[in-house]
Design an enzyme around this catalytic site. Structure first.
Site, PDB file in Angstrom:
ATOM      1  N   LYS A 239       1.047  -1.115   0.048  1.00 17.41           N
ATOM      2  CA  LYS A 239       0.206   0.024   0.111  1.00 17.41           C
ATOM      3  C   LYS A 239       1.354   1.313  -0.579  1.00 17.41           C
ATOM      4  O   LYS A 239       2.041   1.088   0.632  1.00 17.41           O
ATOM      5  CB  LYS A 239      -0.811  -0.243   1.263  1.00 17.41           C
ATOM      6  CG  LYS A 239      -1.834   0.972   1.012  1.00 17.41           C
ATOM      7  CD  LYS A 239      -2.639   0.950   2.934  1.00 17.41           C
ATOM      8  CE  LYS A 239      -3.662   2.081   3.189  1.00 17.41           C
ATOM      9  NZ  LYS A 239      -4.660   1.934   3.682  1.00 17.41           N
TER      10      LYS A 239
ATOM     11  N   SER B  69      -9.251   1.600   3.009  1.00 19.39           N
ATOM     12  CA  SER B  69      -9.129   2.221   2.019  1.00 19.39           C
ATOM     13  C   SER B  69      -7.765   1.693   1.274  1.00 19.39           C
ATOM     14  O   SER B  69      -7.284   1.714   0.252  1.00 19.39           O
ATOM     15  CB  SER B  69      -8.017   2.931   3.189  1.00 19.39           C
ATOM     16  OG  SER B  69      -7.340   2.444   3.784  1.00 19.39           O
TER      17      SER B  69
ATOM     18  N   SER C  18      -9.421  -1.030   6.893  1.00 22.81           N
ATOM     19  CA  SER C  18      -9.244  -0.487   5.896  1.00 22.81           C
ATOM     20  C   SER C  18      -7.777  -2.100   5.326  1.00 22.81           C
ATOM     21  O   SER C  18      -8.050  -2.130   4.339  1.00 22.81           O
ATOM     22  CB  SER C  18      -8.987   0.390   6.316  1.00 22.81           C
ATOM     23  OG  SER C  18      -8.585   1.928   6.099  1.00 22.81           O
TER      24      SER C  18
END
Lengths: 488, 484
Positions: free
Chosen positions: B76, B151, B175
């Site tokens: 990420k 997310s 997330s």
């Protein structure tokens, strides 16, 4: 000696006013590294050379508390006879400024590390205790430089993250002189402890000054103004004098004092409004989630307590007892640790009374004249002690000693050598002295006659003459004795 | 070897070790897939060339000491990676290149893995659909019009689409788990303090945790083991032993007590979610676990609490993005104007919304009513769990109230978007470990996950229970690579 009475009041047109002062002193902790990072704190480095990723708030950087700084603040708390809080919390004080990289300052808001304490001041009207409200740890900001370029400001982050202790007094101070003594005492305590060097020129000690006034006899405190970031005692005193008069004038003309933050203008020597209460920042304090609450072990505090050095108040008591000093003498000798150390070094081998006199009079005068601190002074304690020994043994006179002391200051020469080299040894041979005296008397037969007929004041004249022809080397005591005998 | 990219992480690790294939071959196969995946928009930055040269170096050296030797991994874009652009999905960091490596990614590299690329995510990890990224939506491989969740949406899609053998995300309110649930993958949020937060772009410091996202539970155990550990640079990291999760992993869960909290049966919950939950209960019963009904009475306040605490911390954490030191800087005639322009241009709507909420709840006059109250409720939520864990070993709930929704569906309705986190936020508020494991499909053939919440630092138990569910649910992905 009768004690002086406290007499600092503002004499307004409608009466006398009392000035109420509280100080928030920001003292930089003596520590090699910053409060939450390992960057150096050395003063005077090239801009932005002592800045870590944490100090400049790069993404993902986290603060880690510097244990040494915590211990320094505990020591200071102990020196202020204050309550050490086993649990304290770091909060974020949020505001935007170019020299505040995180956009918040890590400080302690609701739960400071140190609670209530006190500082004792020796004033001409007696001792006075000033309450300490709290001491908390916080980070310093960087420095904005606005005068290097017309269109841009520059930022130096060397100071960003440096550890500060904010020491908040109760509103117990009543005059500029008390502020002077308070700051000096606070500085003295911290220097004894080695927790702050107290160097105001380098910004290691600065203060926000809270001032209000009230009519004598009033119980309620007036509205206060806060004068921000004053960096010398003289400016603090000038700011207080100006600000208290300003407030009295307002109140006496039936206006009110607005609670506000003010600045001291060092060019015009006045305070100016910086922002009103309405414009006050909302700092949105909240506990810093990057840091756990600071939990201290009682063991650590006990250990630090044991290791605490002798502090000025204790040393003063001891000096009075051990060295037979007056309160006044003890006070000035302990005000700086270096001076008290110097004093104790000097008296190891010589007469205490004369040494006390020499240090508080001759040495202090020399320091003042040259604007030096004791650590910058060239005469070592050992050599001063040797000089005093020569006085007490009668080898040189007190007067000659003063000249020798002057010469010693040039390069800390052994006084013995100076005296020998310059032939300054006191003339204590009675036969030689007798010769000189007879010489003086024979040259002044008229005065001898006057003396004998009752004008005893002339005795001093004869002594003076003897000293003159001996180049000041004649032993005054012996001269006295022999002269008295000859004038019988 | 065209199917290497479909292998699990464990299979790839052992394949490289056994020399069934080389690190370079593995890397090539993921790069090949990745290059054809533009439509999914998972990458913000790719490091394909560097990855190939790392693989070649690895193949020459052949050092198998690490748990992830020779494995390329995309992460990420919230993890700071040394000399590789790190954006947090935001315009304000669109040009930011760190000079340092986050502890968690550094742990990956110490275990022999290397970086394949940086994956798209919601801006500053604020979002549940990956629609708030400055770099555009990420597409869920389960459907061209579907969000991957957020997310860590880029991470979840990349994993499900075989573009990386495993990945790491961050989880502040769900997330990792919600996008895992939306993409039929496994995602675990470790206990707060288990993994270092150092070098991860902060969203809400008291809630953020990095965690593994993998194709199955075995992989999850391995990756968790690799990234966990105490870090003196993170004061909230906790110095406790890291278990050998992967070697201790077992589906033997007989006798474990599983709590079913009645408060998670929310209004308007689709039947298929309820059915999935029942199936999960059956799977665990079948594995010999004991099911107990429990109550977590303050659950209904968790979402509101979360949406006070997280924005409050975020409003302060994001203050450093001011144009002064790094990242985007707009022009202005004075400092304030420069700030205003920089932050207006640099932040997207959702980030601005949360900064405003956070600033508001911390403001004087509102602090007590919002932030302080929320902290008190947070304590109550924690103590609910503490009490429950006196009686049970883990808690089973659905991961999300729905399956993946359509792009744009909730974009203009923040409340409905926030409701997606309803089952995941309590674990963040209480710091507990929680995992989402794929357990079935809804009527539209979209994956659904079950969540297991464990005791603090007892990741092993929820991994074991997840394995038991995984074996029984027999979840298989049901899409072809339509995008390539």
């Amino acid at each position: 000696m009768s004690k002086k009475k406290f007499d600092y009041f503002i004499n307004g047109e409608k009466g006398r006013w009392e000035v109420i002062i509280g100080l928030e002193v920001h003292a930089q902790i003596l520590s090699k590294s910053k409060l939450f990072s390992s960057s150096s704190t050395k003063f005077g480095a090239e801009p932005n050379t002592q800045v870590s990723l944490v100090d400049s708030a790069f993404p993902g950087m986290l603060p880690v508390i510097n244990q040494f700084c915590v211990e320094q603040s505990i020591k200071t708390g102990l020196g202020l006879k204050a309550k050490i809080n086993l649990n304290s919390v770091f909060d974020r004080k949020n505001y935007f400024y170019a020299d505040l990289p995180q956009g918040y300052q890590i400080s302690q808001y609701k739960n400071p590390i140190i609670g209530e304490g006190e500082v004792t001041l020796d004033m001409p009207y007696g001792t006075k205790k000033i309450g300490i409200e709290r001491l908390h740890l916080e980070q310093d900001a960087g420095k904005s430089i606005h005068d290097m370029d017309l269109n841009n400001s520059y930022v130096d982050l060397n100071r960003s993250g440096v550890a500060l202790m904010e020491i908040v007094s109760k509103p117990d101070l009543r005059s500029p002189e008390e502020v002077n003594v308070y700051i000096k005492k606070l500085r003295s305590i911290m220097r004894y402890l080695g927790t702050c060097d107290g160097n105001m020129q380098e910004g290691s000690l600065r203060a926000d000054v809270n001032v209000s006034v009230r009519k004598i006899g009033d119980k309620k405190l007036g509205t206060r103004c806060e004068i921000k970031n004053v960096n010398s005692i003289r400016f603090m005193q000038m700011a207080i004098e100006y600000e208290s008069k300003r407030q009295v004038e307002l109140l006496e003309s039936n206006k009110k004092v607005d609670q506000e933050t003010r600045l001291f203008d060092t060019k015009k020597n006045i305070t100016r409004s910086m922002r009103s209460k309405e414009d006050a920042h909302d700092y949105r304090y909240f506990p810093d989630p990057d840091l756990l609450p600071l939990n201290l072990e009682q063991n650590l505090i006990d250990k630090l307590k044991k290791e605490l050095p002798e502090l000025p108040d204790q040393k003063k008591e001891r000096f009075i007892k051990e060295h037979n000093l007056s309160g006044y003498e003890a006070n000035i000798l302990v005000s700086e640790k270096e001076i008290s150390d110097y004093y104790e070094e000097v008296i190891k081998e010589c007469d205490k009374k004369i040494a006390t006199n020499w240090i508080t009079v001759e040495l202090f005068a020399a320091l003042n004249k040259k604007n030096l601190s004791i650590s910058e002074f060239s005469v070592s304690a050992k050599n001063l002690s040797a000089l005093i020994k020569m006085i007490t043994s009668g080898k040189i006179s007190g007067k000659i000693a003063k000249d020798v002391f002057e010469k010693m200051q040039i390069n800390d020469k052994d006084p013995q050598k100076i005296v020998e080299k310059e032939g300054l040894i006191q003339q204590s041979d009675p036969k030689e002295l007798e010769k000189m005296i007879l010489n003086v008397l024979s040259k002044n037969e008229d005065k001898v006659a006057q003396y004998k007929s009752g004008k005893e004041k002339l005795f001093g004249f004869f002594v003076g003459q003897v000293m003159k022809i001996s180049d000041g080397k004649a032993n005054p005591k012996l001269v006295n004795d022999i002269l008295k005998d000859k004038l019988k | 070897m065209s199917n290497i990219s479909e292998f699990t992480l464990c299979k790839i690790v052992s394949g490289i070790k056994k020399k069934d294939f080389t690190s370079e071959e593995v890397t090539e196969s993921f790069i090949k897939n990745s290059k054809k995946s533009k439509k999914l928009n998972v990458y913000i930055t790719n490091c394909f060339d560097e990855a190939i040269s790392s693989a070649k170096k690895f193949d020459k050296r052949g050092d198998f000491k690490g748990l992830l030797s020779g494995v390329p991994i995309a992460v990420k874009d919230l993890f700071c990676t040394k000399n590789v652009k790190t954006t947090a999905g935001s315009k304000i960091l669109h040009n930011f290149i760190p000079t340092y490596e986050s502890t968690v990614t550094n742990n990956l590299w110490s275990h022999g893995a290397f970086l394949l690329g940086k994956l798209n995510c919601d801006e500053f990890a604020m979002g549940s659909s990956n629609e708030t990224s400055f770099f555009g939506n990420v597409i869920n491989p389960y459907g061209e019009k579907l969000v991957p969740g957020g997310s860590s949406g880029g991470s979840a899609s990349a994993l499900a689409a075989d573009l990386t053998p495993a990945t790491i995300g961050t989880d502040t309110g769900g997330s990792i788990r919600q996008p895992a649930s939306f993409t039929g993958t496994v995602g675990l949020k470790p206990t707060y303090g288990r993994c270092s937060r150092w070098g991860i772009v902060a969203f809400a410091s008291s809630l953020d945790q990095a965690g593994p996202m993998t194709k199955n539970v075995q992989d999850c155990a391995l990756l968790l083991e690799a990234i966990s550990g105490y870090d003196p640079k993170d004061s909230t990291s906790i110095d406790t032993k890291v278990e050998n999760y992967s070697s201790q992993l077992t589906e033997k869960v007989k006798g474990l007590k599983i709590g079913i909290p009645k408060e998670y049966r929310v209004d308007n919950m689709p039947n298929e979610i309820d059915n999935l939950w029942r199936k999960g209960i059956d799977y665990l019963k079948d594995a010999g676990a004991i099911i107990k009904n429990i109550s977590l009475p303050h659950t209904m306040y968790a979402l509101a609490t979360y949406y006070i605490v997280a924005p409050a911390e975020a409003s302060s954490n994001l203050a450093r993005y001011d144009g002064v030191k790094y990242g985007h800087r707009a022009k202005g005639n004075n400092l304030t104007e420069m700030y205003e322009n920089t932050r207006s241009e640099g932040f997207g709507d959702e980030v601005k919304r949360r900064i405003l909420i956070g600033t508001y709840v911390l403001s004087s006059g509102y602090y007590d009513a919002y932030y302080l109250k929320a902290q008190k409720v947070r304590q109550l939520i924690k103590s609910d769990f503490n009490k429950a864990f006196n009686d049970v070993d883990a808690i089973l709930t659905p991961s999300t109230p729905t399956s993946a929704f359509k792009i744009g569906d909730k974009k203009d309705d923040p409340i409905s978007m926030y409701l997606n986190d309803i089952f995941t936020v309590p674990a963040n508020l209480s710091g507990l470990p929680a995992i989402s494991v794929p357990a079935g499909y809804d009527k539209n053939n979209l994956p659904l996950g079950l969540q297991l919440i464990g005791k603090a630092f007892d990741e092993q138990t929820i991994l074991n229970l997840s394995l038991a569910i995984e074996k029984r649910a027999n979840f298989k992905k049901n899409f072809k690579a339509w995008w390539s």
